[in-house]
Design a protein around this motif. Structure first.
Motif, PDB file in Angstrom:
ATOM      1  N   ASN A  67       0.855  -1.188   0.000  1.00 60.08           N
ATOM      2  CA  ASN A  67       0.000   0.000   0.000  1.00 60.08           C
ATOM      3  C   ASN A  67       0.890   1.237   0.000  1.00 60.08           C
ATOM      4  O   ASN A  67       2.071   1.160   0.308  1.00 60.08           O
ATOM      5  CB  ASN A  67      -0.911  -0.009   1.228  1.00 60.08           C
ATOM      6  N   TYR A  99      -3.492   4.563  -1.192  1.00 56.23           N
ATOM      7  CA  TYR A  99      -3.776   3.573  -2.231  1.00 56.23           C
ATOM      8  C   TYR A  99      -3.580   2.178  -1.649  1.00 56.23           C
ATOM      9  O   TYR A  99      -2.513   1.857  -1.128  1.00 56.23           O
ATOM     10  CB  TYR A  99      -2.847   3.771  -3.420  1.00 56.23           C
ATOM     11  N   TYR A 100      -4.611   1.363  -1.763  1.00 56.01           N
ATOM     12  CA  TYR A 100      -4.593  -0.006  -1.238  1.00 56.01           C
ATOM     13  C   TYR A 100      -4.274  -0.978  -2.369  1.00 56.01           C
ATOM     14  O   TYR A 100      -4.919  -0.964  -3.414  1.00 56.01           O
ATOM     15  CB  TYR A 100      -5.958  -0.333  -0.622  1.00 56.01           C
ATOM     16  N   ASN A 101      -3.273  -1.819  -2.168  1.00 56.53           N
ATOM     17  CA  ASN A 101      -2.875  -2.824  -3.152  1.00 56.53           C
ATOM     18  C   ASN A 101      -3.725  -4.071  -2.933  1.00 56.53           C
ATOM     19  O   ASN A 101      -3.547  -4.784  -1.952  1.00 56.53           O
ATOM     20  CB  ASN A 101      -1.386  -3.143  -3.008  1.00 56.53           C
ATOM     21  N   TYR A 111       0.679  -4.962 -10.457  1.00 58.24           N
ATOM     22  CA  TYR A 111      -0.046  -4.561  -9.259  1.00 58.24           C
ATOM     23  C   TYR A 111      -1.355  -3.892  -9.657  1.00 58.24           C
ATOM     24  O   TYR A 111      -1.410  -3.177 -10.662  1.00 58.24           O
ATOM     25  CB  TYR A 111       0.758  -3.545  -8.440  1.00 58.24           C
ATOM     26  N   ASN A 113      -4.169  -1.366  -7.754  1.00 57.31           N
ATOM     27  CA  ASN A 113      -4.388  -0.546  -6.568  1.00 57.31           C
ATOM     28  C   ASN A 113      -5.701   0.215  -6.689  1.00 57.31           C
ATOM     29  O   ASN A 113      -6.116   0.581  -7.795  1.00 57.31           O
ATOM     30  CB  ASN A 113      -3.266   0.487  -6.404  1.00 57.31           C
TER      31      ASN A 113
END
Length: 193
Positions: A67, A99-101, A111, A113
């Motif tokens: 993240n 930002y959440y991965n 990835y 996000n």
């Protein structure tokens, strides 16, 4: 002989110092990102009167789980159709977001996000002039903006330091003369320190 082996070992360590491959998005890593986007549609000769473009520059810091925190600035330039002409509109905004991965492949190359950001900014319609060329007067030519954005981002690592991303973003900004919602999509280039 031992001295030569020692010097050779030191030279090799100096050459290959740094992080190992696939050590990406670790907590504490920082980077810079440049993004170029289209705003509110796709530019073509038929609809060029109301489509715009945006450029942004941001810095980010990775935290646990891939993240990241993002801080940056953005410039949006677009036009609003008016009779037979068009009125220029420019927005200058600052952003702070998380930002959440939610997906990364096992090799740490791709990835996905999702991000949520808060935004503050300034808007100038017709260059800040209230009087138009035909004598009409704008209700507001300058205003302050506040709001946020939801961003979906796909990122592919080209090397350990460079990555290429594709971004889809929906902004909601109160105080804008051009409406509340703006959809953006574009490409980003990242350099990770």
């Amino acid at each position: 002989m031992k001295r030569q082996v020692f010097y050779l070992t030191m030279v090799l360590l100096a050459l290959f110092a740094g992080r190992a491959k696939a050590q990406r998005n670790l907590p504490g890593m920082k980077g810079v990102q440049f993004t170029a986007e289209m705003v509110d549609g796709f530019y073509s000769p038929g609809n060029r009167t109301d489509v715009g473009y945006a450029f942004s520059l941001a810095v980010f810091t990775y935290v646990k789980g891939g993240n990241k925190w993002v801080y940056g600035g953005e410039i949006i330039h677009r036009y609003s159709p008016y009779r037979t002409t068009r009125i220029p509109l420019a927005q200058y905004t600052g952003e702070a977001g998380y930002y959440y991965n939610f997906f990364s492949c096992p090799r740490k190359v791709v990835y996905l996000n999702i991000g949520l950001s808060g935004m503050l900014g300034y808007e100038a319609v017709n260059g800040g002039k209230r009087l138009l060329d035909d004598g009409a007067v704008l209700y507001e030519s300058e205003s302050f903006l506040c709001g946020g954005a939801v961003t979906l981002e796909a990122e592919a690592c080209l090397t350990d330091c460079f990555s290429l991303g594709f971004r889809l973003r929906e902004q909601i900004l109160w105080g804008s003369a051009a409406g509340y919602f703006h959809t953006q999509y574009g490409i980003s280039f990242k350099y990770i320190f």
